[in-house]
Design a protein around this motif. Sequence first.
Motif, PDB file in Angstrom:
ATOM      1  N   ARG A  10       1.071  -2.469  -7.971  1.00  0.00           N
ATOM      2  CA  ARG A  10       1.841  -2.359  -7.465  1.00  0.00           C
ATOM      3  C   ARG A  10       3.165  -3.320  -7.121  1.00  0.00           C
ATOM      4  NH1 ARG A  10       0.265   3.041  -3.424  1.00  0.00           N
ATOM      5  NH2 ARG A  10      -2.191   2.863  -3.959  1.00  0.00           N
ATOM      6  N   LYS A  67      10.656   4.495  -3.554  1.00  0.00           N
ATOM      7  CA  LYS A  67       9.803   3.604  -3.057  1.00  0.00           C
ATOM      8  C   LYS A  67       9.598   2.822  -3.821  1.00  0.00           C
ATOM      9  CE  LYS A  67       6.487   5.391   0.187  1.00  0.00           C
ATOM     10  NZ  LYS A  67       7.423   5.155   1.901  1.00  0.00           N
ATOM     11  N   ARG A  68      10.103   2.549  -5.038  1.00  0.00           N
ATOM     12  CA  ARG A  68      10.335   1.796  -6.411  1.00  0.00           C
ATOM     13  C   ARG A  68      11.846   0.817  -6.011  1.00  0.00           C
ATOM     14  NH1 ARG A  68       9.158   2.712 -11.391  1.00  0.00           N
ATOM     15  NH2 ARG A  68       9.968   5.065 -10.606  1.00  0.00           N
ATOM     16  N   SER A  72      -2.326  -0.558 -15.604  1.00  0.00           N
ATOM     17  CA  SER A  72      -0.910  -0.067 -14.952  1.00  0.00           C
ATOM     18  C   SER A  72       0.123  -1.317 -14.627  1.00  0.00           C
ATOM     19  CB  SER A  72      -1.358   0.993 -13.168  1.00  0.00           C
ATOM     20  OG  SER A  72      -2.627  -0.068 -12.501  1.00  0.00           O
ATOM     21  N   TRP A 122       5.397  -3.078 -10.322  1.00  0.00           N
ATOM     22  CA  TRP A 122       6.095  -1.533 -10.450  1.00  0.00           C
ATOM     23  C   TRP A 122       7.228  -2.499  -9.851  1.00  0.00           C
ATOM     24  CZ3 TRP A 122       2.574   2.000  -7.929  1.00  0.00           C
ATOM     25  CH2 TRP A 122       1.167   2.366  -8.538  1.00  0.00           C
ATOM     26  N   ASN A 169       0.943  -1.200   0.263  1.00  0.00           N
ATOM     27  CA  ASN A 169      -0.438   0.042   0.637  1.00  0.00           C
ATOM     28  C   ASN A 169       1.214   1.036  -0.003  1.00  0.00           C
ATOM     29  OD1 ASN A 169      -2.625  -0.570  -0.063  1.00  0.00           O
ATOM     30  ND2 ASN A 169      -2.664  -1.604   2.475  1.00  0.00           N
ATOM     31  N   TYR A 170       2.348   1.014   0.365  1.00  0.00           N
ATOM     32  CA  TYR A 170       2.999   2.088   0.254  1.00  0.00           C
ATOM     33  C   TYR A 170       3.685   2.468  -0.652  1.00  0.00           C
ATOM     34  CZ  TYR A 170       1.695   1.647   5.241  1.00  0.00           C
ATOM     35  OH  TYR A 170       0.680   1.548   6.639  1.00  0.00           O
ATOM     36  N   VAL A 171       3.505   1.707  -1.996  1.00  0.00           N
ATOM     37  CA  VAL A 171       4.271   1.923  -3.181  1.00  0.00           C
ATOM     38  C   VAL A 171       3.637   2.835  -3.673  1.00  0.00           C
ATOM     39  CG1 VAL A 171       5.292   0.531  -4.686  1.00  0.00           C
ATOM     40  CG2 VAL A 171       5.288  -0.865  -2.567  1.00  0.00           C
ATOM     41  N   ASN A 172       4.734   3.222  -4.321  1.00  0.00           N
ATOM     42  CA  ASN A 172       4.274   4.449  -4.985  1.00  0.00           C
ATOM     43  C   ASN A 172       4.907   4.563  -6.056  1.00  0.00           C
ATOM     44  OD1 ASN A 172       5.552   6.186  -4.588  1.00  0.00           O
ATOM     45  ND2 ASN A 172       4.903   7.010  -3.310  1.00  0.00           N
ATOM     46  N   HIS A 173       5.012   5.935  -7.494  1.00  0.00           N
ATOM     47  CA  HIS A 173       5.600   5.446  -8.535  1.00  0.00           C
ATOM     48  C   HIS A 173       7.392   6.317  -8.235  1.00  0.00           C
ATOM     49  CE1 HIS A 173       3.819   4.333 -12.189  1.00  0.00           C
ATOM     50  NE2 HIS A 173       2.529   4.732 -11.704  1.00  0.00           N
ATOM     51  N   SER A 174       7.425   6.801  -7.214  1.00  0.00           N
ATOM     52  CA  SER A 174       8.540   7.199  -7.000  1.00  0.00           C
ATOM     53  C   SER A 174       9.504   6.691  -7.680  1.00  0.00           C
ATOM     54  CB  SER A 174       8.531   8.399  -5.283  1.00  0.00           C
ATOM     55  OG  SER A 174       8.281   7.202  -4.280  1.00  0.00           O
TER      56      SER A 174
END
Length: 190
Positions: free
Chosen positions: A51, A19-20, A85, A54, A11-16
């Motif tokens: 997510r 984070k990845r 996505s 990614w 849930n804390y993963v984003n496109h940044s």
Amino acid sequence: MTTEQLYQELNYVNHSKEKRLHYANLFLNNPSLIPKLLDILFRVDDKISPRAAWVFEFMCNHRIEAIIPYLDTFTKNLNKVHLDSAVRPVAKICEMLAKAYTSKQDNAIKTNLNATHKERIIETCFDYMINDEKVAPKAYGMVTLFLLGEEYDWIHPELALILERDFALQSAAFKARARHILKKLKKKRI
């Protein structure tokens, strides 16, 4: 970490990139978690699936060999992924595998990517090309098909046919990549 704990963590993963990279390193340093990540990735109707895709793509981009123990699972399920996505990173991983497999340098992908894996990737990439997908999966798919077409002689004529047929109907980004691939295909015929 259980699969459900990992699910919550994603849930804390984003496109940044930060984070990845953080999560990619988590899996590279703890390969026993990769099957759990794939389990979540292939929950294809779940909003967390992208997510996981990614993170898996980022991990493969850093160390493509990490996918080797999971090639069967990945190739068996990649055609089921349908959320836009999640499709893009899966298509990108297919391109990474094709590039590693056709590389001039020796690598572990060359010896571990078997005929069944390649057939599944080829079939899925042709699906990207003929179905109503976004440009990115089509672009990754056409590169993958071009590269694997070096080994399978029937791929290049089929790919050229699809690219020429769809050229006028597609976006500028598709046309740019298609033009590039068609030019390479024409050189091969000479």
